[in-house]
Enzyme design. Sequence first.
Site, mmCIF file in Angstrom:
data_model
loop_
_atom_site.group_PDB
_atom_site.id
_atom_site.type_symbol
_atom_site.label_atom_id
_atom_site.label_comp_id
_atom_site.label_asym_id
_atom_site.label_seq_id
_atom_site.Cartn_x
_atom_site.Cartn_y
_atom_site.Cartn_z
ATOM 1 N N TYR A 205 28.220 19.113 20.576
ATOM 2 C CA TYR A 205 28.872 19.999 20.827
ATOM 3 C C TYR A 205 29.619 19.592 22.312
ATOM 4 O O TYR A 205 30.808 20.673 23.482
ATOM 5 C CB TYR A 205 27.883 20.869 22.228
ATOM 6 N N HIS B 67 32.697 25.802 24.661
ATOM 7 C CA HIS B 67 31.409 26.570 25.160
ATOM 8 C C HIS B 67 30.316 26.381 26.117
ATOM 9 O O HIS B 67 29.744 26.820 26.752
ATOM 10 C CB HIS B 67 30.742 27.186 23.897
ATOM 11 N N ASN C 92 22.817 30.985 23.435
ATOM 12 C CA ASN C 92 21.991 32.106 23.555
ATOM 13 C C ASN C 92 20.573 32.310 23.666
ATOM 14 O O ASN C 92 20.668 33.693 24.474
ATOM 15 C CB ASN C 92 22.018 32.535 21.246
ATOM 16 N N ASP D 276 32.127 29.254 29.949
ATOM 17 C CA ASP D 276 33.601 29.749 30.056
ATOM 18 C C ASP D 276 33.794 31.693 29.894
ATOM 19 O O ASP D 276 32.740 31.825 29.498
ATOM 20 C CB ASP D 276 33.130 29.005 28.246
ATOM 21 N N ASN E 72 27.399 34.933 25.632
ATOM 22 C CA ASN E 72 25.897 34.715 25.270
ATOM 23 C C ASN E 72 24.840 34.556 26.217
ATOM 24 O O ASN E 72 23.591 35.131 25.868
ATOM 25 C CB ASN E 72 25.866 34.404 23.462
#
Length: 215
Positions: free
Chosen positions: A36, A41, A88, A113, A134
């Site tokens: 990631y 994100h 999340n 973000d 989220n």
Amino acid sequence: MSVFDIFKKLDAEKAGNAAQPVEWLVVGLGNPGSKYEGTRHNAGFRALDAYCARTGQRIDKMKFKALAGEGMLGGKRVLFLKPQTFMNLSGEAVRDAAAFYKIEPAHIIVLSDDVSLDVGTLRVRPKGSAGGQNGLKNIIYHLKSEDFPRIKIGVGHKPHPDYDLADWVLSKFTADEREAVDAACRDAVEAAACIISAGCPAAAQQYNGTRLKQQ
């Protein structure tokens, strides 16, 4: 002397007071793991990582389901957090840290973000809804409050309306975008320092839309 240099001087003057209690949380949102890194994100992680690279601040102790580190920002002792629960569930770390240090939502600054903003644009808000993000949604759920400051880092709009949002936020910045987003990430932590020392209205006036104004 830049705003950041002023804050850094103020922090250095007070850093020796180890007895000063943690009064603020500064939370960068993202997903853990190398796959990631560099994704849209992870702009919140990117901002804190860049701050650590510039200042020597460490955010490397596992606490509250997050990588954590105490330091000075805006003249106050803060706990920097990078939740490791995946986006999340970010609120679990924020809730636990806030409860431990008895910190109210108004003293919790979240860096995240935002796909509604052009790449490299900042938006400071004193409170508000999750706006579809989220991580913010889960923080609101666990704090039972929307009344915490957030600094939104623009990561760009979807290329077209039918583009899958999850694919977009998990895509990486292009070479042409990196300079703008890195500047915004630097400014995001400066904006957090400004919130702490002077309040959200002052930070919003100085940093909202900064990248657009410079283009």
